[in-house]
Design an enzyme around this catalytic site. Structure first.
Site, PDB file in Angstrom:
ATOM      1  N   ILE A  52      -7.077  17.905 -18.190  1.00 20.77           N
ATOM      2  CA  ILE A  52      -7.031  17.126 -19.228  1.00 20.77           C
ATOM      3  C   ILE A  52      -7.958  16.763 -20.014  1.00 20.77           C
ATOM      4  O   ILE A  52      -7.776  15.731 -20.578  1.00 20.77           O
ATOM      5  CB  ILE A  52      -5.769  16.121 -19.142  1.00 20.77           C
ATOM      6  N   ASP A  62     -16.975   0.107 -26.199  1.00 20.89           N
ATOM      7  CA  ASP A  62     -16.797   2.309 -26.140  1.00 20.89           C
ATOM      8  C   ASP A  62     -16.101   2.009 -27.539  1.00 20.89           C
ATOM      9  O   ASP A  62     -14.631   2.745 -27.024  1.00 20.89           O
ATOM     10  CB  ASP A  62     -17.369   2.393 -25.334  1.00 20.89           C
TER      11      ASP A  62
HETATM   12  N1  LIG Z   1      -4.239   7.434 -19.138  1.00 15.77           N
HETATM   13  C1  LIG Z   1      -4.451   8.167 -19.089  1.00 15.77           C
HETATM   14  N2  LIG Z   1      -3.276   8.710 -19.698  1.00 15.77           N
HETATM   15  C2  LIG Z   1      -3.583  11.200 -20.100  1.00 15.77           C
HETATM   16  N3  LIG Z   1      -5.389  11.059 -19.960  1.00 15.77           N
HETATM   17  C3  LIG Z   1      -5.475  10.434 -20.237  1.00 15.77           C
HETATM   18  C4  LIG Z   1      -5.722   8.637 -19.039  1.00 15.77           C
HETATM   19  N4  LIG Z   1      -7.273   8.035 -18.892  1.00 15.77           N
HETATM   20  C5  LIG Z   1      -8.124   9.325 -19.646  1.00 15.77           C
HETATM   21  N5  LIG Z   1      -7.412  10.774 -20.268  1.00 15.77           N
HETATM   22  C6  LIG Z   1      -7.722  11.476 -20.609  1.00 15.77           C
HETATM   23  O1  LIG Z   1      -9.334  11.344 -19.490  1.00 15.77           O
HETATM   24  C7  LIG Z   1     -10.194  11.701 -21.185  1.00 15.77           C
HETATM   25  C8  LIG Z   1     -12.141  11.465 -19.616  1.00 15.77           C
HETATM   26  O2  LIG Z   1     -10.763   9.787 -19.503  1.00 15.77           O
HETATM   27  P1  LIG Z   1     -12.448   8.559 -19.792  1.00 15.77           P
HETATM   28  O3  LIG Z   1     -12.338   8.163 -21.549  1.00 15.77           O
HETATM   29  O4  LIG Z   1     -11.578   7.816 -19.377  1.00 15.77           O
HETATM   30  O5  LIG Z   1     -13.482   9.009 -19.012  1.00 15.77           O
HETATM   31  P2  LIG Z   1     -14.930   9.307 -19.114  1.00 15.77           P
HETATM   32  O6  LIG Z   1     -15.730  10.596 -18.542  1.00 15.77           O
HETATM   33  O7  LIG Z   1     -15.399   7.901 -20.212  1.00 15.77           O
HETATM   34  O8  LIG Z   1     -15.212  10.581 -20.316  1.00 15.77           O
HETATM   35  P3  LIG Z   1     -14.921  10.063 -21.936  1.00 15.77           P
HETATM   36  O9  LIG Z   1     -16.568  10.367 -21.710  1.00 15.77           O
HETATM   37  O10 LIG Z   1     -14.435  11.085 -22.695  1.00 15.77           O
HETATM   38  O11 LIG Z   1     -15.609   9.229 -22.622  1.00 15.77           O
HETATM   39  C9  LIG Z   1      -9.731  11.086 -21.663  1.00 15.77           C
HETATM   40  O12 LIG Z   1     -10.370  10.963 -23.095  1.00 15.77           O
HETATM   41  C10 LIG Z   1      -8.920  11.205 -21.554  1.00 15.77           C
HETATM   42  O13 LIG Z   1      -8.313  12.277 -22.223  1.00 15.77           O
END
Ligand SMILES: Nc1ncnc2c1ncn2[C@@H]1O[C@H](COP(=O)(O)OP(=O)(O)OP(=O)(O)O)[C@@H](O)[C@H]1O
Length: 470
Positions: A94, A219
């Site tokens: 996802i 962020d």
């Molecule tokens: N609890 C959750 N339920 C559903 N989807 C989630 C959840 N946590 C994260 N995601 C999905 O995963 C993506 C990436 O998660 P997160 O933002 O925590 O990680 P990241 O590596 O910092 O990503 P980004 O570079 O997109 O900020 C989110 O944008 C969302 O699409």
């Protein structure tokens, strides 16, 4: 705008009792028992040299050896107190965050839906990455209904030829069906004033919990705001978050923080001007950007460089100068930014935020001809987006703002809005970049992570930004 610190929107008889107390919840069944947590988070490697002070000359070799031993220990471990990720059935990918993959999965025993965030083992020799540890530790402290719920940390042994016997870790979160950026970009999602107010109340309440726990999010953006199937908003993505020291705790010098934080479109003037002693007010600016976006349905200031972002802020919120922000000239980049040929700090710009938003921020549920502007909403937005960080309300003050006590008052959730959206946002946006790309301008640097390429250039990939104020 008044030059006084924020007080205007404070609810007249503002007391704690006005707030809905966060429901007291029993400690969650995390599945990570204390011993395992210590092994994973607080534990020190049980190396042959453990505890010994290395001889200065051999220091580096010793450290390397210890890290290798540590890694070996990690790789050999079975983590008896940490669930194996096979307890979950992966359903689909996802998200491809900058810092790792995210999967939707189902718990094989309870059927509960979760999001599995794979921890990127960037420098495997150093074991569990310090940034992920920081995220886990903060999320453990932040049990709140408006903050993403970390259920547990899971491990898995890799079977691939190259990474054989390497352990991979996953953060397991309660699954949320939607993210706010996705909802806002979907024209079929019709939000009423009460939906917006309810979501803003949740967002500010979550932020208040964060700041009371002395953590900066760093962020804030619509893409990092998740909404559960039940219509409860959750602040997410603590990859850039960090604990902070209160300004007035002692005479000790205030620490310097990394300046390159917050996605450009949501970055406040003080960060754009190089501040490294910023406060919780950087997150409050982000909350203001998100609030405006609820009506504009797209990020309100989409610059492609720091200079352009400052220009867009001036065009919407008025010129940045000592009249509106007495200390602005002391900011590290003030001179550099004002001396640009096409100044990043144009003077003589009027503040047009209210004027621009007036036509959008209307009461609904009345015939269109009778629709009046919600002045309380505009007043809150106006202070959240104050140029001077000291004039922005704290999240605590914002939670008590007049707007939240006027009709229509916020509801416990926006479940009725969720009922109008049949499938999970993620299922039709993943892979297409709609959910993954929007507003995701990662030109910030995560502590301990090398800067990805686009962080250096500051460029937003072609087609992803419009040089506009909404
Ligand atoms: N609890 C959750 N339920 C559903 N989807 C989630 C959840 N946590 C994260 N995601 C999905 O995963 C993506 C990436 O998660 P997160 O933002 O925590 O990680 P990241 O590596 O910092 O990503 P980004 O570079 O997109 O900020 C989110 O944008 C969302 O699409």
């Amino acid at each position: 705008m008044s030059s006084q610190p924020y007080t205007a929107g404070l609810h007249q008889s503002s007391t704690q009792s006005h707030r809905q107390a966060a429901p007291k919840r029993p400690l969650p069944q995390t599945g990570v028992n204390e011993l395992a947590k210590r092994a994973l988070i607080g534990g020190t490697p049980n190396t042959p040299n453990g505890g010994a002070t290395p001889n200065q000359a051999n220091f580096e070799i010793d450290v390397k050896q210890q890290l290798l031993n540590y890694q070996k220990l990690f790789d050999q471990s079975l983590y008896p107190y940490i669930n194996d990720v096979s307890a979950y059935e992966k359903l689909s990918k996802i998200g491809q965050g900058t810092f790792g993959e995210v999967f939707k999965a189902r718990c094989k025993t309870t059927g509960r839906m979760v999001a599995l965030k794979k921890i990127l083992m960037e420098n495997e020799k150093e074991g569990f990455p310090i940034t992920a540890l920081r995220e886990v530790k903060m999320l453990e402290q932040l049990k709140h209904q408006n903050i993403t719920d970390l259920i547990e940390v899971c491990s898995a042994k890799s079977n691939s030829a190259t990474t054989k016997d390497r352990t991979t870790f996953y953060l397991v979160f309660a699954f949320c069906e939607h993210d706010l950026a996705g909802l806002l970009s979907n024209p079929k999602v019709r939000m009423s004033l009460v939906h917006i107010k309810t979501m803003m109340k949740h967002l500010i309440t979550g932020l208040n919990k964060l700041h009371r726990s002395r953590i900066l999010h760093r962020d804030m953006k619509a893409a990092n705001v998740l909404i559960s199937r039940e219509g409860v908003l959750k602040l997410a993505d603590f990859g850039l978050a960090r604990p902070f020291v209160h300004r007035d705790t002692s005479g000790a010098p205030r620490p310097l923080y990394t300046n390159r934080v917050v996605t450009l479109w949501y970055r406040p003037p003080e960060l754009l001007l190089g501040d490294r002693q910023y406060s919780t007010k950087i997150d409050v600016w982000g909350a203001g950007c998100i609030m405006a976006e609820m009506w504009t349905r797209q990020p309100i200031m989409q610059g492609d460089t720091e200079q352009k972002q400052l220009q867009l802020i001036s065009a919407l919120c008025g010129s940045i100068n000592t009249q509106v922000w007495p200390n602005c000239e002391k900011m590290p980049l003030w001179n550099a930014m004002s001396q640009e040929p096409n100044s990043a700090l144009p003077q003589g710009k009027a503040r047009v935020l209210k004027h621009k938003m007036r036509a959008l921020m209307k009461f609904d549920n009345v015939p269109e001809s009778k629709q009046a502007t919600d002045e309380d909403a505009m007043n809150l937005l106006e202070v959240l987006l104050a140029i001077d960080p000291d004039k922005r309300p704290s999240a605590d003050e914002a939670e008590d703002d007049n707007w939240f006590f006027k009709e229509p008052t916020p509801r416990p959730n926006v479940g009725d809005l969720m009922d109008t959206i049949p499938t999970s946002q993620f299922e039709y946006t993943v892979g297409k970049g709609a959910h993954a790309g929007r507003g995701r301008h990662h030109n910030q640097q995560r502590p301990g992570h090398p800067a990805p390429r686009q962080q250096v250039s500051n460029a937003i990939p072609a087609g992803q930004y419009r040089d506009t104020i909404f």
